[in-house]
Design an enzyme around this catalytic site. Sequence first.
Site, short mmCIF file in Angstrom:
data_model
loop_
_atom_site.label_atom_id
_atom_site.label_comp_id
_atom_site.label_asym_id
_atom_site.label_seq_id
_atom_site.Cartn_x
_atom_site.Cartn_y
_atom_site.Cartn_z
N ASP A 8 0.89 -1.09 -0.03
CA ASP A 8 0.04 -0.05 -0.05
C ASP A 8 0.94 1.23 -0.07
O ASP A 8 2.22 1.09 0.22
CB ASP A 8 -0.83 -0.01 1.33
CG ASP A 8 -1.80 1.15 1.36
OD1 ASP A 8 -2.20 1.64 0.33
OD2 ASP A 8 -2.02 1.78 2.56
N SER A 9 0.23 2.66 -0.32
CA SER A 9 1.08 3.63 -0.19
C SER A 9 1.63 3.94 1.10
O SER A 9 2.56 4.66 1.48
CB SER A 9 0.21 5.03 -0.54
OG SER A 9 -0.84 4.91 0.38
N CYS A 71 -4.49 -1.30 -1.91
CA CYS A 71 -4.64 0.06 -2.06
C CYS A 71 -5.58 0.10 -2.98
O CYS A 71 -5.09 -0.60 -4.32
CB CYS A 71 -3.19 0.50 -2.37
SG CYS A 71 -3.24 2.44 -2.74
N GLU A 149 -1.72 8.00 8.95
CA GLU A 149 -0.44 8.07 8.84
C GLU A 149 0.18 8.55 10.02
O GLU A 149 1.17 8.39 10.58
CB GLU A 149 0.20 8.58 7.70
CG GLU A 149 -0.07 7.37 6.41
CD GLU A 149 0.56 6.48 6.39
OE1 GLU A 149 1.74 6.18 6.98
OE2 GLU A 149 -0.25 5.27 6.11
N CYS A 181 -10.94 3.36 0.31
CA CYS A 181 -9.51 3.40 0.42
C CYS A 181 -9.21 2.62 1.60
O CYS A 181 -9.93 2.75 2.61
CB CYS A 181 -9.20 4.80 0.56
SG CYS A 181 -7.57 5.37 1.17
N HIS A 183 -6.84 2.85 3.91
CA HIS A 183 -6.70 3.73 5.36
C HIS A 183 -7.94 4.02 6.10
O HIS A 183 -7.95 4.11 7.17
CB HIS A 183 -6.04 5.00 4.97
CG HIS A 183 -4.68 4.83 4.61
ND1 HIS A 183 -4.25 4.29 3.19
CD2 HIS A 183 -3.52 5.12 5.51
CE1 HIS A 183 -2.95 4.67 3.50
NE2 HIS A 183 -2.42 5.22 4.49
N1 DGL Z 1 -4.67 3.25 0.96
C1 DGL Z 1 -4.85 3.95 -0.37
C2 DGL Z 1 -5.91 3.41 -1.18
O1 DGL Z 1 -6.50 2.53 -0.64
C3 DGL Z 1 -4.06 4.88 -0.82
C4 DGL Z 1 -4.29 6.31 -0.11
C5 DGL Z 1 -3.43 7.16 -0.81
O2 DGL Z 1 -2.12 7.04 -0.69
O3 DGL Z 1 -3.90 8.42 -1.06
O4 DGL Z 1 -6.57 3.97 -2.04
#
Ligand code: DGL
Length: 247
Positions: A8-9, A71, A149, A181, A183
Amino acid sequence: MATIGVFDSGSGGLSVLREIRKILPRERYIYYSDNANCPYGEKSPGFIIERGRAITEELLARGADAIVVACNTATAAAIAALRAEYSIPFVGMEPAVKPAALGTKSGVIGVLATAGTLKGSKYLKTRGLYAGSVRVVEHVGQGFVELVESLELEGPHAESVVRASLQPLLDEGADIIVLGCTHYPFLLPVMRKIAPSGIRFIDPAPAVARRLEDVLATLGTLPGGGPSVELLASGPSDTLEKLFTTI
Ligand code: DGL
């Protein structure tokens, strides 16, 4: 035993790893947080494909048999390119528009995701399939990734950031909110505090975990003796390590 790479990011993909480990507790996992480049939400597809390649190489070098793109943004931007270039299976995130469309009573579903995900062809196609029967309203979860984060998962500031993106969907009459997302599930306690009690939230991670289970069955790998999880990050790893202790 299968070795599964998950990336993931940032730390958001841990919400997917949590669901995977519930049904596949004995495998070996390598989780890669690309937090030096987080967030991905507004980055170009070309940049995300480049990062996807570099991370895939790293995970392959460590023995990955399959990779979960945990992600939504990277799935939208890069999974097709990665599948074309590498022979191992990639499992990506699915926007959970279908279960939301089937479950809504108000006829309005809300989608919270990044700008990159909402512009992606996969999301637009899925939305197109259901947009005739239900109304789909969308909002970028502005600032949500940054909250996670920085491990700011509760409190007045987290509540006001989350409210600014969630309230418009509730005002439109959405009774089911899709978490688009990885997160965002970490902010569910805050979202539940803001939303009236009848509102449902859908996290696609359990469905992604079941898809991975099918992929491993096809690969024919035997259950391992695990669990074992290795955490890697392109930047400082404190958030990743702390959030991991909560899943
Ligand atoms: N966790 C991510 C997603 O599912 C990335 C969020 C991001 O880095 O902007 O899209």
